[in-house]
Design an enzyme around this catalytic site. Structure first.
Site, short mmCIF file in Angstrom:
data_model
loop_
_atom_site.label_atom_id
_atom_site.label_comp_id
_atom_site.label_asym_id
_atom_site.label_seq_id
_atom_site.Cartn_x
_atom_site.Cartn_y
_atom_site.Cartn_z
N GLY A 12 0.82 -1.21 0.00
CA GLY A 12 0.00 0.00 0.00
C GLY A 12 0.85 1.26 0.00
N ARG A 73 0.85 -5.21 -5.91
CA ARG A 73 1.01 -6.51 -5.24
C ARG A 73 1.58 -7.49 -6.27
NH1 ARG A 73 -0.39 -4.85 0.02
NH2 ARG A 73 -2.16 -3.44 -0.12
N ASP A 104 5.26 -5.23 6.05
CA ASP A 104 5.73 -6.57 6.38
C ASP A 104 5.82 -7.48 5.17
OD1 ASP A 104 6.09 -6.02 9.03
OD2 ASP A 104 4.24 -6.95 9.72
N THR A 126 4.10 2.50 5.79
CA THR A 126 2.71 2.09 5.87
C THR A 126 1.97 3.03 6.81
OG1 THR A 126 1.18 0.40 6.72
CG2 THR A 126 3.41 0.36 7.60
N ASP A 128 -0.46 2.40 8.65
CA ASP A 128 -1.03 1.73 9.83
C ASP A 128 -0.10 1.72 11.04
OD1 ASP A 128 -3.35 1.16 8.46
OD2 ASP A 128 -2.74 -0.85 7.89
N ASP A 130 2.03 -0.42 11.91
CA ASP A 130 1.90 -1.75 12.52
C ASP A 130 3.12 -2.64 12.32
OD1 ASP A 130 1.58 -2.07 9.81
OD2 ASP A 130 -0.19 -3.35 9.95
N ARG A 172 -6.66 -2.19 9.13
CA ARG A 172 -7.29 -3.51 9.01
C ARG A 172 -6.90 -4.42 10.15
NH1 ARG A 172 -5.74 -4.81 3.93
NH2 ARG A 172 -3.92 -5.98 4.63
#
Length: 320
Positions: A12, A73, A104, A126, A128, A130, A172
């Site tokens: 992303g 992707r 990741d 990213t 997020d 995360d 997510r």
């Protein structure tokens, strides 16, 4: 010494990726390296969508969102054949190392390529936030500010109609954007996968606040929970307060990156190129205690990132 490297963005997109690309290119050039841009991530690496970059290739991009190298992707890269093709392309072009900007999944690909002899260094990009090995990822600050600004605008219309707005933000598998946005916009409740929630208790909390004069409400929900429309419907049924759901979606990925994202991206990139210059690969760059550090990719992927439970509890205690 490493003399020829490539740079790609994968997974992303995140605001600040262009700042990282710029810093990779300019740092490498300052060290006498050749730099090649790889379009559309590992897809472009396998297919040879690669071009040489110079200082002017990255002019006027530091303030732009998205990624000038595009991203995609690549299921083929998860196969032995795909990895072999990527390695062969690197060898054909004489690329001795790669800087991989992503999350990741991107780092797993970098680890597999490193195992085949192509030095790879990952930069965490990213929204997020995360990635466990780092306290901060490129794009996180911009995404939070975007979510906060949009939630503030929704609060304006909620106030006009004595309404409850359920705002779904990205995340997510992680609630970091949600909890910080919830604190920043004064939400009465933040709902994430990491913490239990009870709509009956929330409805009671809303009715109590209304009794004390509160006329409009914001509830922030992480994408991983989903069902924002259903949550809004349940709250309306239980409280009698008109409730609407708004899913912010991919607008949080865009926009000009904040100062923090531009600076962090630049620091990460400068450090990553320094590792490759020394012939060091199979590493992920990160931030710990506001210092730039690096980890073995496999070690980084095995780490678990704790949720900001303390911040979540603060949001709950003052959201009334």
């Amino acid at each position: 010494m490493i003399k020829k490297i490539g740079v790609l963005t994968s997974g992303g997109d995140a605001p600040g990726m262009n700042a990282a690309i710029r810093a990779v290119v300019r740092t490498a050039l300052s060290k006498g390296m050749e730099v090649y841009g790889i379009r559309r991530g590992y897809v472009g690496l396998i297919n040879g969508d690669i071009f040489q970059m110079d200082a002017r290739s990255v002019s006027d991009i530091i303030h732009r969102g998205g990624t000038m190298l595009y991203t995609a992707r690549c299921p083929e890269f998860r196969t032995e054949e795909g990895l072999d093709r990527a390695k062969a392309k690197c060898e054909e072009l004489g690329l001795e190392g790669l800087v991989v900007i992503g999350g990741d999944g991107s780092f797993r690909g970098a680890a597999d390529l490193s195992a085949r002899g192509i030095l790879c260094v990952g930069i965490p990009g990213t929204i997020d936030n995360d990635i466990a090995c780092t306290e901060y990822t490129i794009g996180y600050d911009t995404a939070m500010n975007t979510a906060m600004e949009l939630a503030d605008k929704l609060r304006d219309t909620s106030q006009s109609h004595d309404r409850c707005t359920v705002v779904e933000v990205m995340g997510r598998n992680a609630g970091y954007i949600a909890v910080n946005t919830g604190i920043a916009c004064g939400a009465i409740e933040v709902i994430t996968k990491e913490m239990p929630y009870d709509l009956d208790s929330l409805a009671k909390k809303m009715l109590e606040a209304k009794k004390n004069g509160k006329q409009n409400f914001v509830v922030v929900v992480a994408e991983g929970i989903g069902n924002s429309t259903e949550i809004a419907n349940v709250l309306q049924e239980k409280t009698g307060i008109e409730s609407r759901a708004t899913i912010l979606g991919h607008v949080q990925r865009g926009g000009s990156p904040t100062v923090r994202d531009r600076v962090a991206a630049t620091e990460f990139a400068y450090y990553a190129v320094g590792l490759l210059e020394q012939g060091i690969g199979n590493r992920v760059v990160g931030m710990q205690n506001n210092e730039i550090v690096d980890f073995d990719i496999q070690e980084a992927l095995a780490m678990k990132k704790p949720y900001e439970e303390k911040l979540h509890k603060i949001a709950e205690e003052i959201g009334f």
